[in-house]
Design an enzyme around this catalytic site. Structure first.
Site, PDB file in Angstrom:
ATOM      1  N   LYS A  39      12.738  -9.709  -3.827  1.00  0.00           N
ATOM      2  CA  LYS A  39      11.889 -10.818  -4.283  1.00  0.00           C
ATOM      3  C   LYS A  39      12.567 -12.154  -3.963  1.00  0.00           C
ATOM      4  O   LYS A  39      11.974 -13.042  -3.366  1.00  0.00           O
ATOM      5  CB  LYS A  39      11.665 -10.687  -5.791  1.00  0.00           C
ATOM      6  CG  LYS A  39      11.006 -11.898  -6.438  1.00  0.00           C
ATOM      7  CD  LYS A  39      11.164 -11.854  -7.956  1.00  0.00           C
ATOM      8  CE  LYS A  39      10.697 -13.134  -8.611  1.00  0.00           C
ATOM      9  NZ  LYS A  39       9.243 -13.297  -8.555  1.00  0.00           N
ATOM     10  N   ILE A  91     -10.451 -21.524 -21.400  1.00  0.00           N
ATOM     11  CA  ILE A  91     -10.203 -20.093 -21.611  1.00  0.00           C
ATOM     12  C   ILE A  91      -8.936 -19.832 -22.417  1.00  0.00           C
ATOM     13  O   ILE A  91      -8.700 -18.724 -22.883  1.00  0.00           O
ATOM     14  CB  ILE A  91     -10.170 -19.367 -20.247  1.00  0.00           C
ATOM     15  CG1 ILE A  91     -11.489 -19.574 -19.499  1.00  0.00           C
ATOM     16  CG2 ILE A  91      -9.915 -17.882 -20.384  1.00  0.00           C
ATOM     17  CD1 ILE A  91     -12.729 -19.139 -20.267  1.00  0.00           C
ATOM     18  N   SER A  93      -5.176 -21.042 -21.855  1.00  0.00           N
ATOM     19  CA  SER A  93      -3.907 -21.640 -21.465  1.00  0.00           C
ATOM     20  C   SER A  93      -4.130 -22.979 -20.773  1.00  0.00           C
ATOM     21  O   SER A  93      -5.131 -23.183 -20.079  1.00  0.00           O
ATOM     22  CB  SER A  93      -3.148 -20.691 -20.545  1.00  0.00           C
ATOM     23  OG  SER A  93      -3.916 -20.376 -19.416  1.00  0.00           O
ATOM     24  N   GLU A 115      -1.510 -22.261 -25.430  1.00  0.00           N
ATOM     25  CA  GLU A 115      -0.617 -21.118 -25.211  1.00  0.00           C
ATOM     26  C   GLU A 115       0.762 -21.448 -24.631  1.00  0.00           C
ATOM     27  O   GLU A 115       1.316 -20.650 -23.866  1.00  0.00           O
ATOM     28  CB  GLU A 115      -1.306 -20.064 -24.307  1.00  0.00           C
ATOM     29  CG  GLU A 115      -2.647 -19.584 -24.835  1.00  0.00           C
ATOM     30  CD  GLU A 115      -3.328 -18.543 -23.933  1.00  0.00           C
ATOM     31  OE1 GLU A 115      -2.618 -17.847 -23.178  1.00  0.00           O
ATOM     32  OE2 GLU A 115      -4.568 -18.422 -23.995  1.00  0.00           O
ATOM     33  N   ARG A 156       5.732 -10.551  -6.924  1.00  0.00           N
ATOM     34  CA  ARG A 156       5.531 -10.664  -8.367  1.00  0.00           C
ATOM     35  C   ARG A 156       5.894  -9.351  -9.061  1.00  0.00           C
ATOM     36  O   ARG A 156       5.377  -8.294  -8.718  1.00  0.00           O
ATOM     37  CB  ARG A 156       4.091 -11.048  -8.681  1.00  0.00           C
ATOM     38  CG  ARG A 156       3.844 -11.065 -10.152  1.00  0.00           C
ATOM     39  CD  ARG A 156       2.687 -11.950 -10.570  1.00  0.00           C
ATOM     40  NE  ARG A 156       2.385 -11.672 -11.963  1.00  0.00           N
ATOM     41  CZ  ARG A 156       3.030 -12.211 -12.988  1.00  0.00           C
ATOM     42  NH1 ARG A 156       3.996 -13.077 -12.776  1.00  0.00           N
ATOM     43  NH2 ARG A 156       2.702 -11.893 -14.218  1.00  0.00           N
ATOM     44  N   GLU A 199      -9.998  -2.319 -15.487  1.00  0.00           N
ATOM     45  CA  GLU A 199      -8.986  -1.659 -14.651  1.00  0.00           C
ATOM     46  C   GLU A 199      -8.484  -0.347 -15.236  1.00  0.00           C
ATOM     47  O   GLU A 199      -7.921   0.468 -14.525  1.00  0.00           O
ATOM     48  CB  GLU A 199      -7.828  -2.598 -14.364  1.00  0.00           C
ATOM     49  CG  GLU A 199      -6.958  -2.904 -15.556  1.00  0.00           C
ATOM     50  CD  GLU A 199      -5.915  -3.955 -15.224  1.00  0.00           C
ATOM     51  OE1 GLU A 199      -6.304  -5.033 -14.766  1.00  0.00           O
ATOM     52  OE2 GLU A 199      -4.734  -3.680 -15.428  1.00  0.00           O
ATOM     53  N   CYS A 249     -11.683 -11.076 -16.998  1.00  0.00           N
ATOM     54  CA  CYS A 249     -11.155 -11.835 -15.869  1.00  0.00           C
ATOM     55  C   CYS A 249     -11.837 -11.523 -14.543  1.00  0.00           C
ATOM     56  O   CYS A 249     -11.178 -11.516 -13.525  1.00  0.00           O
ATOM     57  CB  CYS A 249      -9.680 -11.523 -15.741  1.00  0.00           C
ATOM     58  SG  CYS A 249      -8.691 -12.970 -15.891  1.00  0.00           S
ATOM     59  N   GLU A 297     -15.764 -14.531 -14.908  1.00  0.00           N
ATOM     60  CA  GLU A 297     -15.464 -15.292 -13.693  1.00  0.00           C
ATOM     61  C   GLU A 297     -16.640 -15.244 -12.741  1.00  0.00           C
ATOM     62  O   GLU A 297     -16.614 -14.504 -11.776  1.00  0.00           O
ATOM     63  CB  GLU A 297     -14.244 -14.689 -12.991  1.00  0.00           C
ATOM     64  CG  GLU A 297     -12.952 -15.062 -13.634  1.00  0.00           C
ATOM     65  CD  GLU A 297     -11.753 -14.629 -12.818  1.00  0.00           C
ATOM     66  OE1 GLU A 297     -11.929 -14.189 -11.666  1.00  0.00           O
ATOM     67  OE2 GLU A 297     -10.643 -14.740 -13.348  1.00  0.00           O
ATOM     68  N   HIS A 326      -8.909 -20.713  -9.363  1.00  0.00           N
ATOM     69  CA  HIS A 326      -7.904 -20.116  -8.487  1.00  0.00           C
ATOM     70  C   HIS A 326      -7.588 -20.993  -7.289  1.00  0.00           C
ATOM     71  O   HIS A 326      -6.678 -20.696  -6.521  1.00  0.00           O
ATOM     72  CB  HIS A 326      -8.353 -18.723  -8.055  1.00  0.00           C
ATOM     73  CG  HIS A 326      -8.647 -17.846  -9.241  1.00  0.00           C
ATOM     74  ND1 HIS A 326      -9.852 -17.888  -9.898  1.00  0.00           N
ATOM     75  CD2 HIS A 326      -7.880 -16.955  -9.911  1.00  0.00           C
ATOM     76  CE1 HIS A 326      -9.813 -17.037 -10.925  1.00  0.00           C
ATOM     77  NE2 HIS A 326      -8.631 -16.468 -10.949  1.00  0.00           N
TER      78      HIS A 326
END
Ligand code: GLN
Ligand code: ZN
Length: 752
Positions: free
Chosen positions: A26, A432, A434, A485, A516, A606, A644, A666, A695
């Protein structure tokens, strides 16, 4: 069967993690992106990581070791490169590594490939694009290089390649159906087999996890034909077809009917050993060590499974159920876990050792591994008798609550009560949750961790952030405010750290996508909430304003989806326990004067099981858990949820089942089309379809947001429509957030 069994192996794993035990890859990759190191330096880091990994697995006694599962970003993207299937928009980028990263992450001028979840894991792959103009061609250099490198080191290397059927099924095809191109790919894979044989590979592994999803009869027939052709390649290495994340179902007899040499099956996903067809002349690679959860294997049970399987199989090898990509590298570096908990766990290195042990036990008999089996048994006893796994209070409360505790007054009635209490304008505006995670927030968090500041100074700084965010929202004229947040590094970890039954790791990093990595908490015991988790922060924010501040919680399904979960009770049971803790939090928030509470469930979709037959049961318990979490409050408290995404597919009925007063989704990028689907599913609650896409760093104009609102109003009546960005704002810069929200408020006012 014409092919006789090739030199079989006995102990392996199906694939390897690659970010490095200390996330070395990374760091090197990000340095390369920042221009701080060159490609040669990056390659050197990668090569050293591979060599160290190979050495460890050889020392652990594996006699077949996967190569080619290393990746600079994603193995599906690597396969697209190998097959000459990168989209034309990156073709002009001359440097292969930069072209690769452009496809993965985009550039100023090039859109990246889409990213989506790898089956039902938290790993994300890049979706190959296949169009009528895609001309497949073979570019096996990466795989051949890594094979050569491993063979030079004396590694019993088994090249691993994503199989052609899974590759095509995961791709986004325009023009014809993706599987129409299977013949072309099989020709290239045959060529690849010849090259790998020449390079010295004895075995090749083709990954076909797609077979654990519902395939049609035609697709199974195509799979069978593809592997019949591949196995008819002259002078080829032995072929292992690997399946994982579920049962292979009808694909298994189809594959068994070809001349491939081995099949890997996931025995942690299924106990239906009886359903395994005779694999005459084939190696059965038995995935009995769970490759995607962190529990120490039950050696007795695994050995019993292996012994039964050996009765039918010509030859058998022990393996992890899937690639070790999905678990942390090693327990050895975890020093903070208590001794009991530690003894219950196995990460990557420990799993490789378990595979070896089981192979030895299978070959030489139980007595040969008696000590290790005794240790595993003791760990199992310690785990199953640990009081933390059985909190009588939690269980009694859940039993008392039963299944009825999930009902509030009908939505229409709640709407009236809430409207009287909240006095919101038509088309209320909100966000939403944050706000930008500024460097001062990150610095404060780091300082607290290093002990440079104490808890009270940290609280003071976070409160200052909250004060700023509330003032900003007041200034902008938003109707429902949030606290922003700042105190949360991660929406799951934040709660897991405060709940009994969860443990955090120090270095349990798992790749989520590209560079990530996440450190999923481990849910090991019964879940209880020793103290309120969010009330102080939210109540503080509410004390600063007369407008309603939304309490912000993460839902039970999402908390489970992003953790390693218990395997000693059904997930539905764990979900009820987490839901109870969240329910208690909503009740405390309400008591503290909070009138609106949002419970985020971005992971609802998911966790959906891969096979349709398993989906209704999942949807039933996941909706139940959400309702358990959100039905403890009075009808006057407004419940929001945030999902999301906007492609609901199989979960669309569940969205209505959640019975949240307001659901934000979304829909910005899909131009509100989803709203018609929601209507068709009978959804008649409040909805905030996301009027601009957060995004992208672009600031949306007032007109653009007005247009989005008008489009939404065609499907949703004004009294149900909310105005909000399509996701949280934590990744955005403060200036663009302010400008965007200013336009959002102006657009809402204009349309009102
Ligand atoms: N409340 C969270 C936020 O705004 C929701 C995050 C998410 O949608 N994944 O950041
Ligand atoms: Zn979101």
């Amino acid at each position: 069967m014409t092919v006789s069994l090739r030199t079989p192996f006995t102990a392996t794993v199906l694939g390897l993690p690659r970010v490095g035990p200390n996330r070395e890859l990374k760091r090197a990759t990000e340095s390369y992106w920042a221009g701080r190191v060159d490609a040669a330096a990056l390659h050197a880091v990668a090569r050293d990581l591979r060599a160290a990994q190979f050495a460890e697995l050889q020392a652990a006694g594996l006699d077949s070791i996967p190569v080619g599962t290393f990746s600079y970003y994603d193995q599906v993207l690597d396969t697209a490169v190998m097959l000459g299937a990168l989209p034309p928009r990156v073709a002009d980028i001359a440097d292969p590594l930069d072209r690769y990263f452009a496809a993965a992450r985009g550039t100023d001028t090039v859109e990246p490939l889409e990213m989506t979840k790898w089956f039902d894991t938290n790993y994300h792959y890049l979706v190959p694009e296949i169009g009528p103009d895609t001309v497949f061609s073979l570019h096996p250099d990466k795989l051949l290089d890594e094979l050569g490198e491993a063979l030079t080191l004396g590694v019993p290397a088994r090249p691993v390649v994503l199989g052609p059927v899974t590759f095509l099924k995961l791709a986004k095809a325009t023009g014809a159906a993706a599987l129409d191109r299977l013949g072309e790919l099989v020709a290239l894979y045959r060529e690849l087999l010849r090259l790998l044989a020449t390079a010295g590979a004895e075995w090749v592994q083709f990954d076909e996890p797609i077979v654990v999803t519902d395939l049609s009869d035609d697709e199974i027939a195509l799979l069978r034909r593809a592997y019949a052709e591949l196995s008819a390649t002259p002078d080829r290495p032995a072929i292992l077809v690997a399946t994982y994340f579920g049962t292979a179902g009808a694909a298994l007899p189809a594959l068994a009917d070809t001349d491939i040499d081995g099949i890997a099956l996931d025995f942690t996903a299924s106990t239906e050993i009886a359903a395994i067809p005779a694999l005459a002349g084939k190696l059965l690679v038995a995935g009995v060590v769970d490759g995607r959860n962190v529990w120490r294997a039950n050696l007795d049970r695994a050995l019993a499974t292996l012994t039964t399987l050996r009765g039918d199989a010509e030859s058998i090898a022990v393996s992890s159920s899937c690639s070790l990509l999905h678990v942390p590298y090693t327990l050895a570096v975890e020093t903070d876990l208590d001794e009991q908990l530690r003894s219950w766990l196995a990460f990557g290195a420990e799993k490789a050792a378990e595979v070896r042990l089981l192979a030895t036990g299978l070959r030489d008999g139980q007595a040969a591994i008696a000590d290790e089996m005794a240790t595993a048994r003791a760990a199992s006893v310690s785990r199953h008798t640990d009081p933390r796994l059985d909190d009588p209070q939690v269980r009694a409360r859940l039993a008392r609550l039963g299944r009825d505790a999930t009902r509030r007054a009908p939505a229409e009635q709640r709407r009236t009560i809430q409207a009287e209490r909240l006095h919101l304008p038509a088309l209320p505006t909100t966000t939403i949750g944050s706000y930008p995670q500024t460097s001062s927030i990150r610095l404060a968090r780091a300082a607290l961790r290093k002990g440079e500041i104490d808890r009270s100074e940290y609280v003071r700084r976070m409160r200052a952030e909250i004060t700023d965010v509330v003032a900003l929202q007041e200034k902008l004229g938003l109707d429902v405010l949030v606290h922003g947040e700042p105190e949360r590094n991660d929406m799951v970890q934040y709660f897991a750290e405060q709940l009994d039954g969860f443990a955090a790791t120090e270095a349990g990093w798992v790749q989520s996508y590209g560079t990530r990595c996440v450190r999923p908490p481990i849910l090991y015991g019964d879940v209880a909430r020793p103290a309120a988790m969010t009330v102080d922060w939210i109540a503080f924010a509410q004390s600063l304003t007369d407008k309603p501040v939304k309490g912000m919680l993460t839902g039970p399904v999402t908390i489970l989806a992003w953790s390693f979960v218990r395997d000693d009770q059904p997930l539905a049971e764990s979900a009820r326990q987490v839901a109870l803790a969240i329910r208690d939090e909503t009740v405390d928030l309400q008591a503290a004067g909070i009138r609106i509470i949002q419970v985020d469930e971005p992971a609802l979709r998911e966790l959906l099981p891969l096979r349709a037959a398993d989906q209704p049961a999942y949807l039933e318990w996941s909706v139940h858990a959400f309702r358990l979490a959100t039905s403890g409050v009075s009808d006057a408290t407004q419940i929001h949820t945030h999902l999301c995404y906007s492609e609901f597919g199989e979960v669309i009925d569940a969205i209505a089942g959640l019975d949240a007063d307001v659901t934000s989704i979304e829909a910005a990028r899909s131009h509100m089309e989803v709203l018609d689907d929601l209507n068709a599913a009978g959804f008649d609650l409040g909805v905030g379809p996301g009027v601009y896409d957060i995004h992208s760093p672009r600031v949306p104009s007032v007109d653009e947001i007005i247009n989005a609102l008008r489009a939404a109003l065609k499907a949703i009546p004004a009294h149900r429509l909310w105005v909000n960005p399509d996701c949280g704002l934590k990744t955005r810069g403060p200036d663009e957030v302010e400008a965007s929200l200013q336009n959002l408020v102006a657009a809402a006012r204009a349309v009102r």
